[in-house]
Motif scaffolding. Sequence first.
Motif, PDB file in Angstrom:
ATOM      1  N   SER A 126      17.294   3.484   8.076  1.00  0.00           N
ATOM      2  CA  SER A 126      16.673   2.311   8.692  1.00  0.00           C
ATOM      3  C   SER A 126      15.263   2.615   9.205  1.00  0.00           C
ATOM      4  CB  SER A 126      17.551   1.770   9.832  1.00  0.00           C
ATOM      5  OG  SER A 126      17.784   2.762  10.793  1.00  0.00           O
ATOM      6  N   ALA A 127      14.705   3.737   8.764  1.00  0.00           N
ATOM      7  CA  ALA A 127      13.370   4.137   9.231  1.00  0.00           C
ATOM      8  C   ALA A 127      12.288   3.260   8.615  1.00  0.00           C
ATOM      9  CB  ALA A 127      13.101   5.597   8.875  1.00  0.00           C
ATOM     10  N   LYS A 128      11.262   3.022   9.401  1.00  0.00           N
ATOM     11  CA  LYS A 128      10.064   2.371   8.872  1.00  0.00           C
ATOM     12  C   LYS A 128       9.314   3.404   8.017  1.00  0.00           C
ATOM     13  CE  LYS A 128       5.806   0.160  10.521  1.00  0.00           C
ATOM     14  NZ  LYS A 128       5.085  -0.299  11.724  1.00  0.00           N
ATOM     15  N   SER A 129       8.831   2.991   6.861  1.00  0.00           N
ATOM     16  CA  SER A 129       8.116   3.909   5.995  1.00  0.00           C
ATOM     17  C   SER A 129       6.844   4.419   6.653  1.00  0.00           C
ATOM     18  CB  SER A 129       7.758   3.212   4.669  1.00  0.00           C
ATOM     19  OG  SER A 129       8.918   2.874   3.966  1.00  0.00           O
ATOM     20  N   ARG A 130       6.462   5.643   6.288  1.00  0.00           N
ATOM     21  CA  ARG A 130       5.205   6.223   6.753  1.00  0.00           C
ATOM     22  C   ARG A 130       4.067   5.688   5.886  1.00  0.00           C
ATOM     23  NH1 ARG A 130       4.875  12.488   5.845  1.00  0.00           N
ATOM     24  NH2 ARG A 130       4.452  11.768   3.715  1.00  0.00           N
ATOM     25  N   PRO A 141      11.524  10.626  -5.203  1.00  0.00           N
ATOM     26  CA  PRO A 141      12.166  11.636  -4.353  1.00  0.00           C
ATOM     27  C   PRO A 141      11.712  11.488  -2.892  1.00  0.00           C
ATOM     28  CG  PRO A 141      11.234  12.628  -6.329  1.00  0.00           C
ATOM     29  CD  PRO A 141      10.718  11.219  -6.262  1.00  0.00           C
ATOM     30  N   SER A 142      12.385  12.187  -2.019  1.00  0.00           N
ATOM     31  CA  SER A 142      12.061  12.168  -0.595  1.00  0.00           C
ATOM     32  C   SER A 142      10.577  12.467  -0.366  1.00  0.00           C
ATOM     33  CB  SER A 142      12.924  13.208   0.125  1.00  0.00           C
ATOM     34  OG  SER A 142      12.584  13.296   1.483  1.00  0.00           O
ATOM     35  N   TRP A 143       9.929  11.650   0.456  1.00  0.00           N
ATOM     36  CA  TRP A 143       8.536  11.765   0.879  1.00  0.00           C
ATOM     37  C   TRP A 143       7.515  11.637  -0.253  1.00  0.00           C
ATOM     38  CZ3 TRP A 143       8.281  10.398   5.506  1.00  0.00           C
ATOM     39  CH2 TRP A 143       9.193  10.842   6.468  1.00  0.00           C
ATOM     40  N   PRO A 182       0.801  -1.225   0.000  1.00  0.00           N
ATOM     41  CA  PRO A 182       0.000   0.000   0.000  1.00  0.00           C
ATOM     42  C   PRO A 182       0.839   1.283   0.000  1.00  0.00           C
ATOM     43  CG  PRO A 182      -0.854  -1.587   1.577  1.00  0.00           C
ATOM     44  CD  PRO A 182       0.489  -2.093   1.132  1.00  0.00           C
ATOM     45  N   ALA A 183       0.148   2.378  -0.220  1.00  0.00           N
ATOM     46  CA  ALA A 183       0.799   3.684  -0.329  1.00  0.00           C
ATOM     47  C   ALA A 183       1.624   3.986   0.919  1.00  0.00           C
ATOM     48  CB  ALA A 183      -0.256   4.762  -0.542  1.00  0.00           C
ATOM     49  N   HIS A 184       2.865   4.412   0.683  1.00  0.00           N
ATOM     50  CA  HIS A 184       3.795   4.719   1.767  1.00  0.00           C
ATOM     51  C   HIS A 184       4.820   5.733   1.253  1.00  0.00           C
ATOM     52  CE1 HIS A 184       5.692   1.489  -0.546  1.00  0.00           C
ATOM     53  NE2 HIS A 184       6.864   1.934  -0.110  1.00  0.00           N
ATOM     54  N   SER A 185       5.560   6.291   2.157  1.00  0.00           N
ATOM     55  CA  SER A 185       6.616   7.240   1.787  1.00  0.00           C
ATOM     56  C   SER A 185       7.681   7.215   2.869  1.00  0.00           C
ATOM     57  CB  SER A 185       6.043   8.656   1.616  1.00  0.00           C
ATOM     58  OG  SER A 185       5.450   9.099   2.832  1.00  0.00           O
TER      59      SER A 185
END
Length: 198
Positions: free
Chosen positions: A191-195, A165-167, A127-130
């Motif tokens: 290493s961040a989990k995607s939003r 690109p970012s976000w 699903p949609a993430h950033s």
Amino acid sequence: MSPHESLSPLVAALRSLLESAGPKAGPFLREWPRNLIARPILPHTLPVVAGLKGLSRFAAPETQTLVEQIAALAGELDWRQTYTAADFGARFLDNHGFSEWIGERGPFISDAIACGVLVLGPDIEYPAHSHEAEELYCPLAGRAWWRSSESGWRLRAPGRWIHHPSWMTHAMRTEREPLLAAYLWRAGDLSAKSRLDA
């Protein structure tokens, strides 16, 4: 042969593939580690990894050898997930996984880039993430649908680079063919989990 020695040719093949990606590859190539510094890893598998067997039949000619090598080495890699069933459900977890090769969690250390491969099983939607990091994807095997906040769903064949690109919100969806894609992250929390985006 150690896992790192086995993985080194795959990392080199991914860099070679990146060199064909055009201008958007420049920042990633500049931040690619000059020397690969290894750290210990333990192999870990996930249900979706079984789908790598025979996946090379869905590869592009220029990615087929790499796909075969990844499938052969899959049992020696550390396959991970950052999501839980609360995020997307148990079916998604059974059909999703990634193996980081270079980065803060990978067998080769870098705090400038992260790269590896993502696997999605058939008939699944990511699903949609950033995320903060800029991203390049190259589908290695399997045709899949890709969407971003700049375009609707587009069917993408293996061997074509995709830039986020970012976000930038993006999503992927498979049909009958599983998807194996190389990914690269830079310029953000590696290493961040995607939003999760609506």
